[in-house]
Design a protein around this motif. Structure first.
Motif, short mmCIF file in Angstrom:
data_model
loop_
_atom_site.label_atom_id
_atom_site.label_comp_id
_atom_site.label_asym_id
_atom_site.label_seq_id
_atom_site.Cartn_x
_atom_site.Cartn_y
_atom_site.Cartn_z
N GLY A 53 0.73 -1.26 0.00
CA GLY A 53 0.00 0.00 0.00
C GLY A 53 0.76 1.30 0.00
N SER A 54 1.90 1.39 0.66
CA SER A 54 2.49 2.71 0.89
C SER A 54 3.38 3.19 -0.25
CB SER A 54 3.32 2.69 2.17
OG SER A 54 4.49 1.92 1.98
N GLY A 55 3.99 2.28 -0.98
CA GLY A 55 4.94 2.67 -2.02
C GLY A 55 6.29 3.07 -1.49
N ARG A 56 6.49 2.95 -0.18
CA ARG A 56 7.77 3.30 0.44
C ARG A 56 8.62 2.04 0.62
NH1 ARG A 56 6.74 7.18 5.49
NH2 ARG A 56 6.17 5.22 6.51
N PRO A 57 9.92 2.20 0.90
CA PRO A 57 10.73 1.02 1.20
C PRO A 57 10.15 0.26 2.38
CG PRO A 57 12.12 2.95 0.86
CD PRO A 57 10.71 3.45 0.91
N VAL A 58 10.33 -1.07 2.34
CA VAL A 58 9.76 -1.92 3.38
C VAL A 58 10.84 -2.83 3.95
CG1 VAL A 58 8.14 -3.80 3.89
CG2 VAL A 58 7.46 -1.94 2.33
N ILE A 59 10.99 -2.79 5.26
CA ILE A 59 11.78 -3.82 5.93
C ILE A 59 10.77 -4.68 6.70
CG2 ILE A 59 13.89 -2.46 6.05
CD1 ILE A 59 13.32 -1.82 8.92
N GLY A 60 10.93 -5.99 6.63
CA GLY A 60 9.86 -6.83 7.14
C GLY A 60 10.32 -8.04 7.93
N TYR A 61 9.38 -8.56 8.69
CA TYR A 61 9.58 -9.76 9.50
C TYR A 61 8.38 -10.65 9.28
CZ TYR A 61 10.23 -12.67 13.71
OH TYR A 61 10.40 -13.72 14.58
N ALA A 62 8.62 -11.95 9.03
CA ALA A 62 7.53 -12.91 8.85
C ALA A 62 7.71 -14.05 9.84
CB ALA A 62 7.52 -13.45 7.41
N GLY A 63 6.73 -14.23 10.71
CA GLY A 63 6.80 -15.29 11.71
C GLY A 63 5.94 -14.97 12.91
N SER A 64 5.86 -15.90 13.84
CA SER A 64 5.08 -15.69 15.05
C SER A 64 5.67 -14.55 15.87
CB SER A 64 5.06 -16.97 15.89
OG SER A 64 4.43 -18.02 15.18
N LEU A 65 4.80 -13.70 16.39
CA LEU A 65 5.24 -12.51 17.13
C LEU A 65 5.19 -12.82 18.62
CD1 LEU A 65 3.38 -9.80 15.03
CD2 LEU A 65 5.62 -10.84 14.66
N GLN A 66 6.37 -13.00 19.20
CA GLN A 66 6.46 -13.39 20.61
C GLN A 66 7.62 -12.67 21.28
OE1 GLN A 66 7.74 -17.63 20.91
NE2 GLN A 66 7.66 -17.63 18.67
N ASP A 67 7.92 -13.09 22.52
CA ASP A 67 8.87 -12.36 23.35
C ASP A 67 10.28 -12.30 22.78
OD1 ASP A 67 6.58 -12.82 24.78
OD2 ASP A 67 7.59 -13.15 26.69
N ARG A 68 10.60 -13.16 21.84
CA ARG A 68 11.96 -13.17 21.32
C ARG A 68 12.27 -11.94 20.45
NH1 ARG A 68 11.37 -18.22 17.04
NH2 ARG A 68 9.79 -17.30 15.71
N ILE A 69 11.25 -11.19 20.04
CA ILE A 69 11.48 -9.95 19.28
C ILE A 69 12.03 -8.88 20.23
CG2 ILE A 69 10.46 -8.14 17.87
CD1 ILE A 69 10.39 -10.75 16.45
N ASP A 70 13.15 -8.27 19.87
CA ASP A 70 13.76 -7.21 20.66
C ASP A 70 13.05 -5.89 20.33
OD1 ASP A 70 15.45 -5.15 21.67
OD2 ASP A 70 17.15 -6.54 21.66
N ILE A 71 12.14 -5.48 21.21
CA ILE A 71 11.34 -4.29 20.98
C ILE A 71 12.22 -3.05 20.87
CG2 ILE A 71 9.53 -2.81 21.94
CD1 ILE A 71 8.59 -5.51 20.84
N GLY A 72 13.29 -2.99 21.65
CA GLY A 72 14.19 -1.83 21.61
C GLY A 72 14.81 -1.64 20.23
N ILE A 73 15.22 -2.75 19.58
CA ILE A 73 15.80 -2.64 18.24
C ILE A 73 14.75 -2.15 17.25
CG2 ILE A 73 16.64 -4.01 16.28
CD1 ILE A 73 18.28 -5.64 18.22
N VAL A 74 13.52 -2.65 17.36
CA VAL A 74 12.47 -2.23 16.43
C VAL A 74 12.17 -0.74 16.61
CG1 VAL A 74 10.10 -2.61 15.65
CG2 VAL A 74 11.49 -4.56 16.40
#
Length: 392
Positions: free
Chosen positions: A217-238
């Motif tokens: 939708g946006s037409g802008r560059p996209v960085i992405g993650y595909a997978g289950s969203l759980q505690d292992r994601i480092d929120i600070g990095i995002v």
């Protein structure tokens, strides 16, 4: 022999029935798919993880749309194809009381053995990957038993209340399994004194096919993650990425396993949560990414895992930026590995400006297909040979 029941050569137990119906790309499902395609393990029986009976009723779940071969009080056997059969199961007793849950598993295992498996004269080999069904496994008359550890569930943040029981199940597997299979080097510590076979994750063939990119939708560059969203994601990095790249969309494709963990990200205008998508559609979302990210926390639990996302991103020809999780060093010539939020941000900026050649990334990923993994597994472990004796 009961009419309609084949002499199953190989049994895979513990696959999640709901993930099968949603076509989710889970490791044991990928193993089943590759084994079935190879025909080396035919006829193959998949025993699904038990569900609570009343939950099945409330969900009005009618099972699978395949021919029903046999029904029991606690199971239904389906023929999907002449080489692949599904066994859905349920228990009547709650999981909240361990001794009651264990009794339910004993009764279920005995029912499966008596009603489905006891006729097999040559016995069968059995593979399972969920330690919490070992009580069921113990009731089945396998010839050889394979346990696939996948990750160290004792350390799983969302399974902490079961950690003592899971540890005991690992001990049971170490004692009774003929072969122990691991996905990461650190898992060897779970089974001291036992030789373990390394089976790293693989890539399903769907990721090697050219895909039309999903419209984000946006037409802008996209960085992405595909997978289950759980505690292992480092929120600070995002958050560092969101603040440092305001003109780039950060897209997450996958279900929340702990939505509370992600609340700090909900107010960022350039962070988007797409939700769970069918497995067959994931490659089209990867095709819409400019960069695939693996911003995982580095801790004892993630050190017990093997980075499936890196494999899939490379197969899609994506440039990859990852934290220094277990297994990432194996791809150090093909991905950017970072130790903190600032270096992660700089690596993403650099790859948005100058990318690695997609053809080189795809070529590397071909070495890690599930088909090649299964060929090696069958040969190295004599996976479908019933007559091998003893622990290895």
């Amino acid at each position: 022999m009961p009419r309609g029941l084949p002499d199953f050569k190989f049994v895979v137990a513990g696959v999640d029935e709901l993930l099968e119906k949603e076509d989710f790309g889970e490791r044991t499902r990928m193993l089943v798919k590759a084994l079935d395609k190879s025909a080396l393990a035919a006829p193959l029986l998949v025993i699904f993880r038990p569900r609570i009976f009343w939950k099945r009723l409330l969900a009005k779940d009618d099972g699978f749309p395949f021919e029903i071969i046999k029904r029991g009080i606690s199971y239904t056997l389906y023929r999907k194809t002449d080489s692949l059969y599904y066994l859905t199961t349920h228990v009547f007793l709650p999981q909240s009381i361990p001794i009651v849950w264990r009794l339910g598993q004993v009764l279920l295992g005995r029912a499966i053995n008596q009603g489905i498996l006891s006729h097999i004269q040559k016995r069968f080999n059995l593979w399972y990957a969920n330690p919490r069904i070992s009580t069921i496994i113990a009731q089945l008359g396998w010839s050889r038993l394979f346990f696939d550890c996948i990750d160290n569930q004792v350390l799983h943040p969302q399974k902490s209340r079961y950690s003592i029981g899971i540890g005991a199940e690992y001990d049971w597997a170490a004692k009774f399994a003929n072969r122990l299979v691991i996905a990461a080097e650190s898992q060897r510590g779970i089974f001291p004194g036992r030789d373990c076979y390394m089976l790293q994750n693989g890539i399903d063939e769907i990721f090697f096919k050219n895909q039309k990119a999903a419209d984000l939708g946006s037409g802008r560059p996209v960085i992405g993650y595909a997978g289950s969203l759980q505690d292992r994601i480092d929120i600070g990095i995002v958050e560092t990425l969101a603040l440092g790249l305001p003109n780039v969309d950060i897209v997450f494709v996958g279900p929340f396993l702990n939505k509370e963990h992600f609340k700090p990200l909900f107010n960022y205008p350039n962070i988007k949560f797409i939700g769970r998508k069918p497995f067959q559609e994931i490659p089209s979302y990867l095709a819409a990414f400019d960069i695939g990210i693996v911003p995982h926390v580095v801790n004892e639990f993630t050190d017990s895992m093997n980075p499936l996302k890196i494999y899939e991103y490379l197969a899609a020809g994506l440039n990859v930026v990852s934290t220094r999780i277990a297994g990432s060093e194996d791809f150090s010539n093909y991905i950017d590995i970072c130790d903190d939020g600032e270096s992660f941000l700089e690596a993403v900026r650099s790859r948005l400006a100058v990318k690695r050649e997609s053809a080189d990334l795809r070529r590397e990923s071909r070495r890690h297909s599930w088909e090649s993994r299964i060929r090696g597994l069958v040969q190295d472990l004599r996976l479908v040979d019933i007559d091998v004796q003893g622990k290895e």
